[in-house]
Design a protein around this motif. Structure first.
Motif, short mmCIF file in Angstrom:
data_model
loop_
_atom_site.label_atom_id
_atom_site.label_comp_id
_atom_site.label_asym_id
_atom_site.label_seq_id
_atom_site.Cartn_x
_atom_site.Cartn_y
_atom_site.Cartn_z
N ARG A 49 -7.36 3.13 1.21
CA ARG A 49 -6.81 2.49 2.42
C ARG A 49 -7.94 2.25 3.43
O ARG A 49 -8.07 1.17 3.99
N LEU A 55 -0.14 1.12 6.75
CA LEU A 55 -1.57 0.81 6.80
C LEU A 55 -1.94 0.23 8.18
O LEU A 55 -3.03 0.43 8.68
N GLU A 58 0.33 -6.50 4.80
CA GLU A 58 0.95 -5.28 4.27
C GLU A 58 2.44 -5.52 4.04
O GLU A 58 3.21 -5.66 4.98
N PRO A 85 0.79 -1.24 0.00
CA PRO A 85 0.00 0.00 0.00
C PRO A 85 0.82 1.29 0.00
O PRO A 85 0.39 2.29 -0.56
#
Length: 363
Positions: free
Chosen positions: A156, A189, A172, A141
């Motif tokens: 997100r 994240l 992640e 991300p």
């Protein structure tokens, strides 16, 4: 054509810049100060390293981590393998991946008995709408690999909402979280919901690929009772050796890691700027993207030219990877020609000639 003279494949930092003196100093300090018990079986990670990592990740990446919930791994792929064993035990069988990514990761998922489904991709990057029946999502991300964008704030949030509503997990992959150039750092994240996100990091982009040092910050549900040696993680924990763990802990605590990352950020930023300038001047048809962060850039090529450029690169003895190699076979994407250029890979003295070789093969 012989071995490559120049290597512009992504995935490695400049190994000639490894901070030998600072690492040696940290190693001496670690050995001097370690109690005898430190040289026993490290279980799921030495406490010294888990404590140092918790502090560092909170400060630099906005990760909310208790040292007791950090699993020290021998790099990202080994951490992913261990995690998948735990997910299978919980009945999770379907993992969504991004349209662009590393085939090695898809292969690991399949080997672990997971069904792999693909997330859609549009002009803003990955669309966080996992297909029905998805149990977990694996993605990058903060800096999409390889296309280079960051997942938009609203996406997100939508992904975390999906995980909460579907009892899902987000894996992640924060593979180069330290390297930001033109924008504020994008926080991890995991900070949005530590109970729904497993944060996976590594030193392979910041220090050296050969160190085999990584970490997984686990939600309580995955960490409960499981971080004691021989408790499920134990049998599969082929983690890094005790000496490397103690040395890295001392390296983190002394501030040497921060200093190294700062120095490398300047070096890589200069290279990135030189790459953009050279491509703009020599190959105006080629668009450089994904450059706000990380150790690689994507060069968007005119339609149909990727195979030609890769053939030319072989003649120039230039190791180079096309964007097509990172495209998932099931992804529904319009054809896109491009190169993924790892500008961090060459040693400092070899960078100018590698860049020159690249410019010679561009259309």
């Amino acid at each position: 054509a012989g071995l490559p003279l120049h290597d512009l494949r992504s995935g490695s930092p400049d190994l000639s810049a490894f901070p030998r003196a600072a690492w040696l100093k940290a190693a001496r300090q670690a050995v001097d100060q370690a109690p005898a018990s430190a040289f026993g079986w490290p279980g799921t990670g030495r406490e010294e390293l888990r404590t140092a990592l918790a502090e560092y990740l909170a400060r630099v990446r906005g990760v909310r981590a208790d040292p007791g919930r950090i699993l020290v791994t021998a790099g990202f792929t080994q951490g992913l393998r261990q995690l998948l064993v735990r997910l299978r035990e919980r009945g999770m069988r379907t993992v969504a991946v991004e349209s662009y990514g590393l085939w090695v990761h898809w292969e690991i998922l399949r080997e672990a008995g997971m069904r792999v489904v693909v997330l859609p991709f549009d002009g803003d990057g990955t669309v966080p709408v996992p297909p029905p029946g998805t149990h977990a999502v694996l993605l990058t991300p903060s800096h999409q690999f390889p296309t280079g964008g960051a997942l938009l704030p609203e996406r997100r949030a939508a992904l975390v909402d999906w995980a909460r509503a579907n009892d899902g997990l987000i894996l992640e992959d924060d593979y180069d979280g330290e390297f930001r150039y033109d924008r504020q750092p994008v926080g991890a994240l995991q900070g949005l919901d530590p109970e729904r996100v497993v944060h996976l990091g590594t030193t392979s982009k910041s220090l050296a690929t050969g160190l085999r040092l990584g970490w997984a910050v686990l939600p309580a549900a995955l960490a409960t009772g499981s971080l004691a040696p021989n408790s499920g993680w134990g049998g599969t924990t082929w983690g890094p050796g005790v000496m490397d763990q103690l040395t890295f802990a001392a390296f983190l605590r002394s501030g040497a890691y921060d200093r190294h990352v700062r120095a490398m950020r300047l070096r890589y930023r200069r290279r990135r700027d030189a790459l953009v300038a050279a491509v703009t001047a020599r190959a105006p048809e080629v668009r450089v993207s994904g450059i706000a962060a990380g150790l690689h850039a994507v060069l968007r090529l005119p339609p149909g030219t990727e195979p030609v450029v890769l053939r030319a690169a072989t003649w120039e003895r230039l190791a180079l990877t096309g964007l097509g190699q990172f495209r998932h076979p099931d992804a529904e994407l319009p054809p896109a020609d491009g190169l993924v250029v790892g500008y961090a890979t060459p040693p400092e003295h070899g960078w100018p000639s590698a860049l020159e070789a690249l410019c010679r093969v561009l259309p």
